[in-house]
Design an enzyme around this catalytic site. Structure first.
Site, PDB file in Angstrom:
ATOM      1  N   ASP A 215      23.951 -93.154 -22.941  1.00 35.93           N
ATOM      2  CA  ASP A 215      23.594 -92.594 -21.627  1.00 35.93           C
ATOM      3  C   ASP A 215      23.420 -93.731 -20.629  1.00 35.93           C
ATOM      4  O   ASP A 215      23.757 -93.607 -19.459  1.00 35.93           O
ATOM      5  CB  ASP A 215      22.257 -91.838 -21.713  1.00 35.93           C
ATOM      6  CG  ASP A 215      22.388 -90.560 -22.507  1.00 35.93           C
ATOM      7  OD1 ASP A 215      23.489 -90.312 -23.047  1.00 35.93           O
ATOM      8  OD2 ASP A 215      21.394 -89.822 -22.585  1.00 35.93           O
TER       9      ASP A 215
ATOM     10  N   GLU B 213      24.918 -96.691 -20.513  1.00 35.54           N
ATOM     11  CA  GLU B 213      26.203 -97.194 -20.014  1.00 35.54           C
ATOM     12  C   GLU B 213      26.818 -96.212 -19.024  1.00 35.54           C
ATOM     13  O   GLU B 213      27.376 -96.605 -18.002  1.00 35.54           O
ATOM     14  CB  GLU B 213      27.175 -97.402 -21.183  1.00 35.54           C
ATOM     15  CG  GLU B 213      26.902 -98.663 -21.966  1.00 35.54           C
ATOM     16  CD  GLU B 213      27.731 -98.702 -23.244  1.00 35.54           C
ATOM     17  OE1 GLU B 213      28.756 -99.386 -23.254  1.00 35.54           O
ATOM     18  OE2 GLU B 213      27.339 -98.023 -24.213  1.00 35.54           O
TER      19      GLU B 213
ATOM     20  N   ASP C   9      25.222 -94.042 -17.090  1.00 38.44           N
ATOM     21  CA  ASP C   9      24.486 -94.097 -15.825  1.00 38.44           C
ATOM     22  C   ASP C   9      24.833 -95.355 -15.035  1.00 38.44           C
ATOM     23  O   ASP C   9      24.924 -95.335 -13.811  1.00 38.44           O
ATOM     24  CB  ASP C   9      22.975 -94.041 -16.095  1.00 38.44           C
ATOM     25  CG  ASP C   9      22.536 -92.679 -16.639  1.00 38.44           C
ATOM     26  OD1 ASP C   9      23.252 -91.685 -16.385  1.00 38.44           O
ATOM     27  OD2 ASP C   9      21.506 -92.616 -17.329  1.00 38.44           O
TER      28      ASP C   9
ATOM     29  N   LEU D 164      19.738 -84.238 -11.445  1.00 42.75           N
ATOM     30  CA  LEU D 164      18.665 -85.030 -10.837  1.00 42.75           C
ATOM     31  C   LEU D 164      19.155 -86.441 -10.573  1.00 42.75           C
ATOM     32  O   LEU D 164      19.920 -86.984 -11.377  1.00 42.75           O
ATOM     33  CB  LEU D 164      17.481 -85.127 -11.800  1.00 42.75           C
ATOM     34  CG  LEU D 164      16.626 -83.887 -12.025  1.00 42.75           C
ATOM     35  CD1 LEU D 164      15.664 -84.121 -13.183  1.00 42.75           C
ATOM     36  CD2 LEU D 164      15.846 -83.550 -10.758  1.00 42.75           C
TER      37      LEU D 164
ATOM     38  N   ASP E 224      15.313 -83.746 -23.411  1.00 46.40           N
ATOM     39  CA  ASP E 224      16.704 -84.157 -23.660  1.00 46.40           C
ATOM     40  C   ASP E 224      17.430 -83.085 -24.478  1.00 46.40           C
ATOM     41  O   ASP E 224      17.563 -83.174 -25.687  1.00 46.40           O
ATOM     42  CB  ASP E 224      16.700 -85.493 -24.418  1.00 46.40           C
ATOM     43  CG  ASP E 224      18.058 -86.156 -24.360  1.00 46.40           C
ATOM     44  OD1 ASP E 224      18.936 -85.671 -23.615  1.00 46.40           O
ATOM     45  OD2 ASP E 224      18.253 -87.160 -25.074  1.00 46.40           O
TER      46      ASP E 224
ATOM     47  N   ARG F 285      24.590 -74.536 -17.461  1.00 50.78           N
ATOM     48  CA  ARG F 285      24.770 -75.083 -16.114  1.00 50.78           C
ATOM     49  C   ARG F 285      26.235 -74.991 -15.671  1.00 50.78           C
ATOM     50  O   ARG F 285      26.525 -74.821 -14.503  1.00 50.78           O
ATOM     51  CB  ARG F 285      24.309 -76.536 -16.079  1.00 50.78           C
ATOM     52  CG  ARG F 285      24.351 -77.062 -14.658  1.00 50.78           C
ATOM     53  CD  ARG F 285      23.604 -78.329 -14.518  1.00 50.78           C
ATOM     54  NE  ARG F 285      24.259 -79.405 -15.229  1.00 50.78           N
ATOM     55  CZ  ARG F 285      23.830 -80.660 -15.232  1.00 50.78           C
ATOM     56  NH1 ARG F 285      22.742 -80.955 -14.567  1.00 50.78           N
ATOM     57  NH2 ARG F 285      24.454 -81.588 -15.891  1.00 50.78           N
TER      58      ARG F 285
ATOM     59  N   LYS G 259      14.289 -92.739 -16.174  1.00 51.08           N
ATOM     60  CA  LYS G 259      14.765 -92.635 -17.558  1.00 51.08           C
ATOM     61  C   LYS G 259      14.299 -93.820 -18.395  1.00 51.08           C
ATOM     62  O   LYS G 259      14.334 -94.965 -17.931  1.00 51.08           O
ATOM     63  CB  LYS G 259      16.294 -92.528 -17.576  1.00 51.08           C
ATOM     64  CG  LYS G 259      16.751 -91.154 -17.102  1.00 51.08           C
ATOM     65  CD  LYS G 259      18.244 -90.981 -17.132  1.00 51.08           C
ATOM     66  CE  LYS G 259      18.772 -90.632 -18.488  1.00 51.08           C
ATOM     67  NZ  LYS G 259      20.207 -90.263 -18.445  1.00 51.08           N
TER      68      LYS G 259
ATOM     69  N   CYS H  84      34.951-116.109 -48.762  1.00 49.86           N
ATOM     70  CA  CYS H  84      34.765-114.663 -48.956  1.00 49.86           C
ATOM     71  C   CYS H  84      33.643-114.422 -49.956  1.00 49.86           C
ATOM     72  O   CYS H  84      33.680-114.964 -51.069  1.00 49.86           O
ATOM     73  CB  CYS H  84      36.063-114.043 -49.457  1.00 49.86           C
ATOM     74  SG  CYS H  84      35.848-112.311 -49.897  1.00 49.86           S
TER      75      CYS H  84
HETATM   76  S1  IVH Z   1      14.204 -80.138 -12.734  1.00 48.91           S
HETATM   77  C1  IVH Z   1      16.927 -78.868  -9.178  1.00 48.91           C
HETATM   78  N1  IVH Z   1      12.692 -80.896 -14.722  1.00 48.91           N
HETATM   79  O1  IVH Z   1      17.601 -83.202 -16.663  1.00 48.91           O
HETATM   80  C2  IVH Z   1      16.496 -79.713 -10.305  1.00 48.91           C
HETATM   81  N2  IVH Z   1      15.053 -81.074 -15.003  1.00 48.91           N
HETATM   82  O2  IVH Z   1      19.446 -85.287 -15.845  1.00 48.91           O
HETATM   83  C3  IVH Z   1      16.137 -78.961 -11.480  1.00 48.91           C
HETATM   84  N3  IVH Z   1      15.723 -81.895 -17.218  1.00 48.91           N
HETATM   85  O3  IVH Z   1      19.815 -81.098 -14.968  1.00 48.91           O
HETATM   86  C4  IVH Z   1      15.881 -79.806 -12.638  1.00 48.91           C
HETATM   87  N4  IVH Z   1      13.719 -82.094 -18.050  1.00 48.91           N
HETATM   88  O4  IVH Z   1      18.828 -80.309 -17.268  1.00 48.91           O
HETATM   89  C5  IVH Z   1      13.959 -80.757 -14.281  1.00 48.91           C
HETATM   90  N5  IVH Z   1      11.206 -81.452 -16.403  1.00 48.91           N
HETATM   91  C6  IVH Z   1      12.470 -81.328 -15.978  1.00 48.91           C
HETATM   92  C7  IVH Z   1      13.590 -81.655 -16.776  1.00 48.91           C
HETATM   93  C8  IVH Z   1      14.866 -81.527 -16.250  1.00 48.91           C
HETATM   94  C9  IVH Z   1      15.004 -82.216 -18.296  1.00 48.91           C
HETATM   95  C10 IVH Z   1      17.211 -81.974 -17.204  1.00 48.91           C
HETATM   96  C11 IVH Z   1      17.893 -80.916 -16.402  1.00 48.91           C
HETATM   97  C12 IVH Z   1      18.636 -81.689 -15.351  1.00 48.91           C
HETATM   98  C13 IVH Z   1      18.839 -83.012 -16.033  1.00 48.91           C
HETATM   99  C14 IVH Z   1      19.175 -84.138 -15.113  1.00 48.91           C
END
Ligand code: IVH
Length: 724
Positions: free
Chosen positions: A72, A74, A76, A122, A155, A174, A349, A443
């Site tokens: 993840d 790399e 990002d 996010l 995660d 999603r 992260k 060897c």
């Molecule tokens: S809020 C409009 N809260 O992380 C934003 N997302 O890398 C809504 N995720 O797409 C997301 N924990 O699938 C939110 N406490 C948390 C989360 C969370 C994991 C995921 C989510 C998001 C992804 C982004």
């Protein structure tokens, strides 16, 4: 310093000096880019194209295949690099760039439905300073009195649930953020997703969250998959996402999935804060995490981050960071959204989880190609839910770069793949007088001096035909499931080698049952089983035989391409470098390797013996008979067979049938091997679907595949023994 670094999940690599440390923290590529001489426009355009292609492919591997090949981190880093290049060169920005779109998990086989509100991602960062900047910007632009909701970043895989009159009516993934795959039937099988709410819920609303697979369920699933000869999932996230997309909802119930909800797109509801909305959701019976905390300033946010960076290791499921959200709806509305993510939230992260443990010893393993790989045996340590005992040190250069000393405490990390790697050394724990291990000059197996070509990172044992590890490695590779699928493991190869019964793949086909009975612990039954799988390997396709030969750099995909291009071994053997280079995706290194393989008289003699043993050396005469014997049939396969399940499925397609994952009224029959899934059997019974065994199945196929069936029957007859 060491403590602070550990708290933030960043190991201090051994090599000294600020320069290398910065390089480590920023990742080599990001650093190189930031410090490289400024690019000209053309170079920038090329780099942008490269990054977009890489991010698209890796996003597909992550979201659709559930089998990422890069970490993840790399991923990002590439995304951030692309963002900054597009900002620097706006003329190359484009609406369909991965920087403006969320990764898509849409798959064939599911109905797609629109999201009422776009399902976004996010903005993320690995830097606490950027979280501080986020907070500073918020404090500057918003009036006093706002708060932050800090939460765990779960995660797993995102899900959007819709409730109408208190009943669960829809669950979407999603997808691409605009439409999602309808997984309602599967979501209903997740035990903590309520089908019916209680209390004072709104007539209609959506709630979003994450579907997770706890570590325990993940370990059980992977154990089962290995037993069934299926590839294990690399991590719980992939397993959760793969399970949510199962075609058979019954199977979902057994996967131990779990859900946590964290966001109500509350445009239509009258909550004044995010926290209030989630508390209300909890009161209706929805699973909402109680590990949230309302923070008032950056120092409280930092405390929360520091606390969970340590405590998350004790959670029964995976988290990969912290999400910081502006809590008040009024301020969320004021800040709004970009095309990809809300401006009112940021994800901090954690760097991949690391463990620090001492090296007990270092093995130097000789692979079938003669490459020598240093592997550290470690004091067993827990890492992301599993126990790690060994980790690769890759090659001599890497050992040098890490400055490994005997007995060093090292940091171990998991990347996108399963095998852990050593990323740094804890210098402060080094014993006084510890010495550097010396990479062997000869060897470790046969004592031949090692060689290293100028352009190779690895040392090699050049004694290809005399080094026991290479000979045994070649045999094991030849017999492996994806090659000839001959039923035997390391022990058998060890015995065959030690007794001088087999040194090359062709020797295997000359083995008599009497010889096999000399192997320790072997009885007639095992000898027959072995003979039977040798017999079956005679119909393995040319492309797999080519892969089994173990030509350097010829993996499964290249073997497929070579087989498709040349059609038979004689044409391939006669090919010059130029014609090899004409094959798609074959570059100079592979072409040279293939060319020189066929210039070696021993290889040619080996091929002649394998031809005489009856192996397939041309594409047109593969054992998988091509017919329409199964045309129009939809077949579900379950259990274990005399050959791998992949092979059974290939037979079905080759004979015009359709492989289906789940039993329905449309299923023509269930092909059941040993230990078929009980759920599938039950479903067949209730729908009146026919169940047939391997033997009957083979008898439905034309002659070429039928030979296998005949062999299977004959081999159970003891008098066959005398034939060999
Ligand atoms: S809020 C409009 N809260 O992380 C934003 N997302 O890398 C809504 N995720 O797409 C997301 N924990 O699938 C939110 N406490 C948390 C989360 C969370 C994991 C995921 C989510 C998001 C992804 C982004």
């Amino acid at each position: 310093m060491a403590n602070l670094q550990q708290i933030h999940g960043i190991a201090k690599p051994l090599y000294l000096g600020i320069f290398k440390e910065i390089m480590y923290l920023c990742s080599l590529r990001a650093y190189t880019r930031a410090h490289a001489p400024k690019m000209d426009k053309e170079q920038a355009k090329n780099r942008i194209d490269f990054l977009r292609a890489s991010l698209r492919e890796n996003s597909r591997l992550y979201y659709v295949e559930n089998a990422p090949v890069i970490s993840d981190y790399e991923f990002d880093m590439q995304m951030h690099e692309l963002e900054s290049l597009e900002a620097e060169y706006p003329q190359f920005d484009s609406e369909d760039s991965p920087t403006h779109k969320v990764g898509s998990d849409l798959e064939k086989g599911f109905v797609q439905r629109p999201h009422r509100y776009p399902m976004l991602s996010l903005a993320n960062t690995y830097s606490i300073e950027e979280v501080e900047e986020f907070a500073a910007r918020a404090e500057k632009s918003l009036e006093k009195g706002f708060t932050y909701s800090c939460e765990l970043k779960f995660d797993g895989t995102a899900i959007c649930l819709s409730y109408r009159n208190g009943m669960l009516v829809q669950a979407l993934t999603r997808g691409d953020g605009v439409v999602g795959d309808d997984v309602t039937a599967n979501a209903r099988r997740i035990s903590n997703i309520p089908l019916r709410l209680h209390g004072d819920y709104p007539a209609e609303f959506e709630i979003r969250g994450e579907v997770l697979m706890p570590y325990e369920a993940f370990d059980n699933l992977n154990r089962e998959r290995e037993e069934q000869e299926e590839a294990p999932f690399a991590n719980p996230r992939n397993a959760a996402s793969g399970s949510l997309k199962l075609i058979d909802p019954q199977e979902v119930s057994h996967r131990g999935l779990w859900c946590t909800l964290y966001h109500i797109p509350a445009q239509s509801l009258s909550f004044s804060s995010h926290d209030e909305a989630l508390n209300a959701a909890a009161s209706w019976g929805l699973p909402v995490s109680s590990d949230r905390r309302i923070c008032h300033n950056i120092s409280e946010i930092r405390e929360y981050i520091d606390y969970w960076d340590v405590q998350r290791k004790f959670l029964p499921y995976a988290t990969d960071g912290i999400v910081i959200k502006i809590n008040e709806m009024e301020y969320q509305r004021a800040l709004g959204y970009t095309s990809k993510s809300p401006r009112w939230a940021v994800a901090y992260k954690f760097k991949a989880e690391q463990a620090c443990t001492p090296i007990l010893s270092i093995d130097y393993q000789v692979g079938r190609t003669g490459a020598v790989t240093p592997v550290a045996n470690l004091e067993p340590v827990q890492l992301s839910g599993t126990v790690v005992k060994r980790a690769t040190l890759v090659n001599a250069d890497q050992m040098e770069m890490l400055d490994i000393h005997e007995g060093d405490w090292v940091y171990v990390e998991k990347g996108g793949e399963i095998i852990p790697k050593i990323t740094g050394v804890e210098e402060s724990k080094r014993a006084p007088g510890a010495v550097k291990p010396s990479f062997p000059a000869v060897c470790p197996d046969c004592g031949t001096p090692l060689v290293r070509a100028e352009d190779e990172a690895k040392w090699f044992c050049p004694n290809k035909d005399g080094c026991p590890m290479q000979i045994k490695g070649e045999l094991l590779h030849f017999m492996s499931r994806k090659a000839m699928n001959i039923l035997a493991g390391e022990m058998t190869v060890e015995q065959l080698y030690n007794l001088g019964l087999a040194r090359t793949p062709a020797d295997l086909y000359d083995l008599s049952v009497n010889q096999l009975l000399c192997l320790e612990g072997w009885k007639e039954r095992s000898a027959m089983r072995f003979r039977k799988s040798l017999e079956e390997s005679r119909s393995v396709s040319f492309e797999r035989v080519l892969f089994a030969l173990g030509i350097r750099f010829v993996g499964e995909t290249t073997a497929k391409e070579l087989a498709a291009h040349f059609g038979n071994i004689d044409a391939l053997e006669a090919a010059d470098l130029q014609s090899l280079l004409e094959v798609p995706d074959i570059g100079e290194v592979i072409a040279e390797s293939v060319y020189s393989y066929f210039r070696n008289p021993e290889h040619l003699a080996q091929i002649e013996r394998l031809k005489a043993a009856g192996l397939q050396f041309s594409s047109s005469s593969t054992g998988a008979a091509v017919s329409d014997a199964l045309a129009g049939m939809s077949i579900v396969v379950s259990g274990t067979f005399s050959v791998s399940r992949d092979e059974i499925k290939a037979m079905i397609s080759a004979n015009g049938g359709k492989n289906s994952g789940s039993v329905s009224a449309k299923t023509s029959f269930l092909l059941a091997g040993e230990k078929p899934g009980p759920e599938k059997l039950r479903k067949c019974e209730s729908l009146g679907v026919r169940i047939i065994g391997e033997e009957e199945f083979r008898s439905m196929l034309p002659a070429a595949s039928g030979t296998l069936a005949e062999t299977a029957v004959k081999d159970t007859e003891p008098q066959q023994l005398t034939l060999f």
